[in-house]
Design an enzyme around this catalytic site. Sequence first.
Site, mmCIF file in Angstrom:
data_model
loop_
_atom_site.group_PDB
_atom_site.id
_atom_site.type_symbol
_atom_site.label_atom_id
_atom_site.label_comp_id
_atom_site.label_asym_id
_atom_site.label_seq_id
_atom_site.Cartn_x
_atom_site.Cartn_y
_atom_site.Cartn_z
ATOM 1 N N ALA A 195 0.915 -10.498 -5.839
ATOM 2 C CA ALA A 195 1.241 -9.082 -5.656
ATOM 3 C C ALA A 195 0.653 -8.215 -6.762
ATOM 4 C CB ALA A 195 2.762 -8.917 -5.614
ATOM 5 N N ARG A 209 -7.464 0.767 -1.032
ATOM 6 C CA ARG A 209 -7.620 1.503 0.228
ATOM 7 C C ARG A 209 -6.404 2.362 0.571
ATOM 8 N NH1 ARG A 209 -9.408 -3.710 3.538
ATOM 9 N NH2 ARG A 209 -8.662 -4.749 1.641
ATOM 10 N N LYS A 236 0.609 -1.036 -4.328
ATOM 11 C CA LYS A 236 0.674 -1.284 -2.887
ATOM 12 C C LYS A 236 1.950 -2.004 -2.461
ATOM 13 C CE LYS A 236 -1.962 -4.298 -0.191
ATOM 14 N NZ LYS A 236 -3.218 -4.650 0.484
ATOM 15 N N GLN A 281 -0.550 -11.022 -14.364
ATOM 16 C CA GLN A 281 -2.009 -11.192 -14.317
ATOM 17 C C GLN A 281 -2.582 -9.900 -14.914
ATOM 18 O OE1 GLN A 281 -3.815 -10.786 -10.455
ATOM 19 N NE2 GLN A 281 -5.693 -11.847 -11.042
ATOM 20 N N GLU A 312 -15.949 -14.473 2.880
ATOM 21 C CA GLU A 312 -15.366 -13.126 2.938
ATOM 22 C C GLU A 312 -16.307 -12.195 3.695
ATOM 23 O OE1 GLU A 312 -12.207 -12.402 1.876
ATOM 24 O OE2 GLU A 312 -12.249 -14.575 1.678
ATOM 25 N N ARG A 326 28.605 11.953 1.693
ATOM 26 C CA ARG A 326 27.768 11.506 0.569
ATOM 27 C C ARG A 326 28.360 10.341 -0.195
ATOM 28 N NH1 ARG A 326 27.305 16.665 -2.751
ATOM 29 N NH2 ARG A 326 26.501 15.145 -4.253
ATOM 30 N N LYS A 386 32.077 14.262 -0.532
ATOM 31 C CA LYS A 386 31.390 13.518 -1.587
ATOM 32 C C LYS A 386 32.402 12.767 -2.428
ATOM 33 C CE LYS A 386 30.879 14.439 -5.640
ATOM 34 N NZ LYS A 386 30.745 14.987 -6.997
HETATM 35 C C1 UD1 Z 1 -7.696 -12.418 1.292
HETATM 36 C C2 UD1 Z 1 -8.593 -13.659 1.489
HETATM 37 C C3 UD1 Z 1 -9.189 -13.623 2.893
HETATM 38 C C4 UD1 Z 1 -8.095 -13.568 3.927
HETATM 39 C C5 UD1 Z 1 -7.116 -12.375 3.644
HETATM 40 C C6 UD1 Z 1 -5.925 -12.502 4.536
HETATM 41 C C7 UD1 Z 1 -9.530 -14.202 -0.700
HETATM 42 C C8 UD1 Z 1 -10.741 -14.135 -1.558
HETATM 43 N N1 UD1 Z 1 -9.628 -13.641 0.518
HETATM 44 O O1 UD1 Z 1 -8.541 -11.285 1.397
HETATM 45 O O2 UD1 Z 1 -9.976 -14.776 3.106
HETATM 46 O O3 UD1 Z 1 -8.645 -13.431 5.209
HETATM 47 O O4 UD1 Z 1 -6.668 -12.430 2.290
HETATM 48 O O5 UD1 Z 1 -5.058 -11.419 4.383
HETATM 49 O O6 UD1 Z 1 -8.537 -14.740 -1.115
HETATM 50 N N2 UD1 Z 1 -4.153 -10.235 -5.531
HETATM 51 C C9 UD1 Z 1 -3.715 -10.479 -6.823
HETATM 52 N N3 UD1 Z 1 -4.594 -10.454 -7.848
HETATM 53 C C10 UD1 Z 1 -5.912 -10.203 -7.662
HETATM 54 C C11 UD1 Z 1 -6.366 -9.945 -6.350
HETATM 55 C C12 UD1 Z 1 -5.461 -9.980 -5.299
HETATM 56 O O7 UD1 Z 1 -2.516 -10.704 -7.034
HETATM 57 O O8 UD1 Z 1 -6.654 -10.204 -8.672
HETATM 58 C C13 UD1 Z 1 -3.182 -10.246 -4.434
HETATM 59 C C14 UD1 Z 1 -3.102 -8.928 -3.717
HETATM 60 O O9 UD1 Z 1 -2.091 -8.100 -4.301
HETATM 61 C C15 UD1 Z 1 -2.754 -9.324 -2.293
HETATM 62 C C16 UD1 Z 1 -3.309 -10.733 -2.154
HETATM 63 O O10 UD1 Z 1 -3.589 -11.178 -3.462
HETATM 64 O O11 UD1 Z 1 -1.360 -9.350 -2.064
HETATM 65 C C17 UD1 Z 1 -4.567 -10.760 -1.323
HETATM 66 O O12 UD1 Z 1 -5.550 -9.948 -1.956
HETATM 67 P P1 UD1 Z 1 -6.447 -8.938 -1.139
HETATM 68 O O13 UD1 Z 1 -7.322 -8.218 -2.090
HETATM 69 O O14 UD1 Z 1 -5.625 -8.127 -0.217
HETATM 70 O O15 UD1 Z 1 -7.329 -9.998 -0.330
HETATM 71 P P2 UD1 Z 1 -8.085 -9.767 1.012
HETATM 72 O O16 UD1 Z 1 -9.326 -9.004 0.732
HETATM 73 O O17 UD1 Z 1 -7.170 -9.232 2.023
HETATM 74 CA CA CA Z 2 -5.044 -8.211 2.065
#
Ligand code: UD1
Ligand code: CA
Length: 464
Positions: free
Chosen positions: A12, A18, A25, A78, A157, A336, A354
């Site tokens: 998370a 986006r 998020k 992280q 990807e 309330r 209230k």
């Molecule tokens: C990722 C997968 C993709 C898959 C998709 C499914 C990878 C490289 N790609 O892509 O293959 O189809 O999920 O939903 O894993 N996050 C961190 N730290 C980071 C980056 C991300 O905690 O440095 C967390 C984000 O908060 C998120 C999750 O990891 O909850 C997924 O990251 P996101 O950037 O949304 O990956 P996708 O591009 O969706």
């Molecule tokens: Ca995602």
Amino acid sequence: MARSGTGVLILAAGKGTRMKSDTPKVLLPLLEEPLLYYPLVSTDSPDFSGRGVVVGHGSDKVSDYLEKSWPGSEVIEQKQQLGTGHAVAAARKWIGRFDHVLIIPGDVPLLGRETLSMLHSRHLEGDEDCTFLVFEPDDPSGYGRVIHTEKGFRIVEEKDAMEHEKKCGRVNGGIYAFRTTVLLEHIDSLGKDNAQGEYYLTDVIHDLCQEGKKIRMLLCPDPEEIEGVNDPQQLDVMSRRLRKRILAKHMSCGVKCVDSESVWVGPGVRLGEDVMLDPFVQLWGDTYLGKGSRIGSFSIVRNSIIGENVHLLGHVVLNDSEIQNDARVGPFSFIREGSVLREGAYVGKFVEVKKSVIGKRSKVPHLSYVGDATLGEDVNIGAGTITCNYDGVKKNPSVIGDGCFVGSDTMLVAPVTLGEGAYTAAGSVITRDVPPGSLAIGRARQKNIEGWSARPKGPKEEGE
Ligand code: UD1
Ligand code: CA
């Protein structure tokens, strides 16, 4: 420390670029709960021996939410967000405590408990090194494509995929079970030679295939369940879907809706049998409704407990309060925080309550403000009555004993107590306590001036 059991790791830390929002998020609301609430609920199971959440972007706010609402979760920081593989590496020490780890993203709100439990049990039964969920969405764009290779598969990807790879409709759900020894052997040797310059967790799968490790891919039958939320449009789509799913579940347990299309019920709301929801009702947060209760149109209820056979007559806003059996409220009432309406009480038209207790069978039928007050049983509050609870510095209490009759338009200047069975005359300003059984009159005596209309008058002035 010896390894044991299965841990769940929720990723998370991502920014959610986006979404174009200052809120991290995973804290953006979906049916009034943060996105992160959903994976926390679906992993809240005795099958798992621990739960960690990797936080990064907006980590203070995310950690605050976790500490307040999910004290059993461990927060793993992280510092920089360099990809999903990097996020998992940040949790390596925590992962090392378990035999197996389930890794799920923080942005897949429809992921169900049953699906996770299926993934977990298939992983253990098959004695796999890695088991992961794939699905076949109508539109695969944005997801990692699962490409078959000689030795198994690799995940490519969207941004790294060649045109022919993009045509592949089977995509990675981002939900994995790993044997921790195998995962930890590979997590530190990931490269970032890809379009986004990130450490991809998905590359571990390719490495494991190359080494001939046991990997299983499971096709998730319901693709909606593992769809992510990455932009405001997806958040909107998800919100409608989730709304439908929640209502369908309640209706299958006997809840009735006049028009389910216009009703919104949050994920934490519990509804008894035979509850009736009129059009345009919203129920949110930690709310409970007892059997046979009915919520009238345009009412909004948050974090409240409603007993059995309660009727909110419409246009009622109810927050952080309790309405006991057989009580009636509305239309047009605002109840309330911290209020309790006891059994059979009635609060009616244009009344604000209230932090007050309205005793059994007591009535506040119209046009009143009742704040910081305690009403006993069988009290009747006349129209226009106001508890003057605020002296500009502090809030003061009003106590109204059993069976009191408060005349219309009484101002109760708090702190003030009306003893059992006391009356106040209409239009009174009550500044002193009233003994039990007495009538308090606190108003100017009426004076009639006779012959007023026949008095001598000057010329009429122009105008209105
Ligand atoms: C990722 C997968 C993709 C898959 C998709 C499914 C990878 C490289 N790609 O892509 O293959 O189809 O999920 O939903 O894993 N996050 C961190 N730290 C980071 C980056 C991300 O905690 O440095 C967390 C984000 O908060 C998120 C999750 O990891 O909850 C997924 O990251 P996101 O950037 O949304 O990956 P996708 O591009 O969706
Ligand atoms: Ca995602």
